[in-house]
Structure formats: C-alpha cells, structure tokens
Design an enzyme around this catalytic site. Structure first.
Site, PDB file in Angstrom:
ATOM      1  N   GLU A 151      38.100 -24.312  -8.878  1.00 33.32           N
ATOM      2  CA  GLU A 151      36.780 -23.772  -9.244  1.00 33.32           C
ATOM      3  C   GLU A 151      36.919 -22.356  -9.777  1.00 33.32           C
ATOM      4  O   GLU A 151      37.781 -21.598  -9.331  1.00 33.32           O
ATOM      5  CB  GLU A 151      35.875 -23.745  -8.005  1.00 33.32           C
ATOM      6  CG  GLU A 151      34.950 -24.926  -7.880  1.00 33.32           C
ATOM      7  CD  GLU A 151      33.728 -24.854  -8.796  1.00 33.32           C
ATOM      8  OE1 GLU A 151      33.774 -24.181  -9.846  1.00 33.32           O
ATOM      9  OE2 GLU A 151      32.722 -25.484  -8.455  1.00 33.32           O
ATOM     10  N   ASP A 209      30.101 -19.810  -4.802  1.00 34.43           N
ATOM     11  CA  ASP A 209      28.955 -18.944  -4.543  1.00 34.43           C
ATOM     12  C   ASP A 209      28.272 -19.456  -3.274  1.00 34.43           C
ATOM     13  O   ASP A 209      28.667 -19.088  -2.163  1.00 34.43           O
ATOM     14  CB  ASP A 209      28.078 -19.002  -5.803  1.00 34.43           C
ATOM     15  CG  ASP A 209      26.819 -18.166  -5.733  1.00 34.43           C
ATOM     16  OD1 ASP A 209      26.719 -17.323  -4.841  1.00 34.43           O
ATOM     17  OD2 ASP A 209      25.930 -18.346  -6.580  1.00 34.43           O
ATOM     18  N   ASP A 253      29.625 -18.010 -17.647  1.00 32.54           N
ATOM     19  CA  ASP A 253      28.631 -17.713 -18.695  1.00 32.54           C
ATOM     20  C   ASP A 253      27.320 -17.203 -18.132  1.00 32.54           C
ATOM     21  O   ASP A 253      27.006 -17.371 -16.952  1.00 32.54           O
ATOM     22  CB  ASP A 253      28.332 -18.983 -19.486  1.00 32.54           C
ATOM     23  CG  ASP A 253      27.482 -19.963 -18.673  1.00 32.54           C
ATOM     24  OD1 ASP A 253      27.877 -20.266 -17.523  1.00 32.54           O
ATOM     25  OD2 ASP A 253      26.426 -20.389 -19.158  1.00 32.54           O
ATOM     26  N   ARG A 299      31.630 -16.748 -21.925  1.00 30.84           N
ATOM     27  CA  ARG A 299      32.790 -17.480 -21.390  1.00 30.84           C
ATOM     28  C   ARG A 299      34.103 -17.022 -22.015  1.00 30.84           C
ATOM     29  O   ARG A 299      35.157 -17.132 -21.426  1.00 30.84           O
ATOM     30  CB  ARG A 299      32.658 -18.991 -21.659  1.00 30.84           C
ATOM     31  CG  ARG A 299      31.541 -19.656 -20.906  1.00 30.84           C
ATOM     32  CD  ARG A 299      31.713 -21.176 -20.960  1.00 30.84           C
ATOM     33  NE  ARG A 299      30.495 -21.886 -20.621  1.00 30.84           N
ATOM     34  CZ  ARG A 299      30.093 -22.161 -19.387  1.00 30.84           C
ATOM     35  NH1 ARG A 299      30.804 -21.763 -18.356  1.00 30.84           N
ATOM     36  NH2 ARG A 299      28.976 -22.820 -19.172  1.00 30.84           N
TER      37      ARG A 299
HETATM   38  P1  5GP Z   1      27.826 -22.827  -5.868  1.00 28.56           P
HETATM   39  O1  5GP Z   1      27.532 -24.305  -5.869  1.00 28.56           O
HETATM   40  O2  5GP Z   1      29.026 -22.466  -5.034  1.00 28.56           O
HETATM   41  O3  5GP Z   1      26.616 -22.019  -5.499  1.00 28.56           O
HETATM   42  O4  5GP Z   1      28.088 -22.391  -7.336  1.00 28.56           O
HETATM   43  C1  5GP Z   1      29.084 -22.969  -8.049  1.00 28.56           C
HETATM   44  C2  5GP Z   1      29.006 -22.753  -9.525  1.00 28.56           C
HETATM   45  O5  5GP Z   1      27.972 -21.874  -9.954  1.00 28.56           O
HETATM   46  C3  5GP Z   1      30.282 -22.062  -9.949  1.00 28.56           C
HETATM   47  O6  5GP Z   1      31.290 -22.999 -10.161  1.00 28.56           O
HETATM   48  C4  5GP Z   1      29.857 -21.365 -11.209  1.00 28.56           C
HETATM   49  O7  5GP Z   1      30.004 -22.236 -12.296  1.00 28.56           O
HETATM   50  C5  5GP Z   1      28.419 -21.019 -10.964  1.00 28.56           C
HETATM   51  N1  5GP Z   1      28.320 -19.596 -10.524  1.00 28.56           N
HETATM   52  C6  5GP Z   1      28.292 -19.133  -9.253  1.00 28.56           C
HETATM   53  N2  5GP Z   1      28.199 -17.784  -9.227  1.00 28.56           N
HETATM   54  C7  5GP Z   1      28.178 -17.380 -10.524  1.00 28.56           C
HETATM   55  C8  5GP Z   1      28.108 -16.089 -11.161  1.00 28.56           C
HETATM   56  O8  5GP Z   1      28.056 -15.000 -10.546  1.00 28.56           O
HETATM   57  N3  5GP Z   1      28.128 -16.095 -12.520  1.00 28.56           N
HETATM   58  C9  5GP Z   1      28.190 -17.249 -13.257  1.00 28.56           C
HETATM   59  N4  5GP Z   1      28.194 -17.111 -14.578  1.00 28.56           N
HETATM   60  N5  5GP Z   1      28.256 -18.480 -12.692  1.00 28.56           N
HETATM   61  C10 5GP Z   1      28.260 -18.550 -11.343  1.00 28.56           C
HETATM   62 MG    MG Z   2      31.818 -23.845 -11.856  1.00 31.20          MG
END
Ligand code: 5GP
Ligand code: MG
Length: 182
Positions: free
Chosen positions: A107, A111, A167, A173
């Site tokens: 990954e 987040d 992005d 990106r």
């Molecule tokens: P999660 O499911 O862990 O909340 O988020 C996963 C996906 O959200 C990551 O793989 C990524 O693609 C996107 N993401 C999470 N945090 C960020 C961030 O700060 N900036 C961007 N551009 N994408 C994020």
């Molecule tokens: Mg991702």
C-alpha cells in the site's frame, strides 16, 4: 538527471508544501526491501500492490528486491477529495490464485485502515501460506481498523498529503517528493 524541486505547489484549489524528499523516501524503501530480501529468500513471495496510489512505491521497491518474487496488482479505492469515506469504491480483482503463496500487500499509505480491513479477509479466504502488510506511509493517529502493519516506511501525522503516487482528485501522482496540505 537533475529535477528542480518546488517548495510549494498548487493542485486544483489547494496549496501544498514540501514534506518528504525523494531521497528520504528511497532510503525508507531500501530499508523495507532489505527486510523482505532477508525474510523471503527461497519463498518466491507474491507482492500485491493496491492501485492506484501504490504504483510508484511498488516500482521502486521492486528495484531494491534481489530475491525471486512476483507482482500482481489489484485496484481498490475509498478516497474522494481529501478524506476517506470508508467504503471500498472500486475493485479490480486478483487474477492469481494465492492459495499456499506467501503474499505481501503493498500500500502507498495506511490511513484509517478501512481499505485493508476489507481486503485482508477476502484474500484470507483463499488460504495463502502467509499474508503480510507493507505500507510506505502510515498515519497512526488516523487508524481505526484492527490491523497489524508488518512493514512501514515512514510514520506521518494525520495530514493530507500528495505526491509519489498519491493524488488530490487525480493530480499530483507524478511528483517525486511528498507534499503536505497547507
Ligand atoms: P484507508 O482505507 O487506510 O483510510 O486509506 C487507504 C487509501 O486512501 C490509501 O491507500 C490512499 O490511496 C488513500 N489515502 C489515505 N491517506 C491519504 C492522503 O493523505 N493523501 C492521499 N492522496 N491519499 C490518501
Ligand atoms: Mg491506496
């Protein structure tokens, strides 16, 4: 090749400032690669990068791996704008059979952890020999899911970032460095 790095950039309606430089990103990736090289010798692991965000990380990680390994990409997305909406929006499934394989999910960033919390049980149904999680970036403060991340490049605070595969509504990106929202 020299590229000039900008301290501030604008994408759509938002301004971002330089946060993590390419050099530091690559050194974190090299450290992860060494651990994988040590742990997966003779195991021919299957690395599964999660598109879109992980494409650049996967490419640079691949170049530091010296063991036999395979790649197969999947697509998952739960982000719109600058926050996670918690639902997995689109998915391009896995073509490989992962039964009995040593799998590492790759990954860009973890987040809330929601994306992987949904993906991992699905993959586990196929009974891989092992399943580990690897993320270039991790926001520990934002984590909601109960997940163990086995390989983490850099831990960051809970701010929205772009660059190096990540992005903001499609843009950013291609940046070599990582930028943080102002
Ligand atoms: P999660 O499911 O862990 O909340 O988020 C996963 C996906 O959200 C990551 O793989 C990524 O693609 C996107 N993401 C999470 N945090 C960020 C961030 O700060 N900036 C961007 N551009 N994408 C994020
Ligand atoms: Mg991702």
């Amino acid at each position: 090749m020299e590229t000039t790095q900008q301290k501030f950039i604008t994408l759509h309606d938002k301004q971002f400032s330089i946060f993590i430089e390419e050099k530091r990103i690559l050194s974190a990736i090299e450290t992860i690669a060494k651990k994988i090289n040590d742990s997966y010798k003779d195991k021919n692991p299957l690395l599964i990068p999660v598109l879109n965000g992980a494409f650049m990380f996967a490419a640079d990680l691949a170049k530091f791996l010296t063991i036999n390994c395979e790649f197969s990409f999947i697509k998952a997305s739960s982000y719109s704008g600058t926050s996670s909406n918690g639902t997995l929006q689109e998915k391009i499934g896995l073509s490989e059979n992962i039964n009995g394989r040593h799998v590492i999910i790759i990954e860009d960033i973890i987040d809330t952890g929601n994306t992987l919390a949904r993906l991992v049980p699905e993959l586990e149904l196929q009974l891989p020999a092992s399943l580990k999680l690897c993320a270039l970036l991790h926001k520990p403060e934002a984590m909601k899911a109960d997940l163990k991340v086995d390989y983490i490049g850099i831990e960051i605070p809970n701010d929205f970032i772009v660059g190096y595969g990540l992005d903001y509504d499609g843009l950013g990106r291609n940046l070599r460095d990582i930028y943080k929202i102002v």
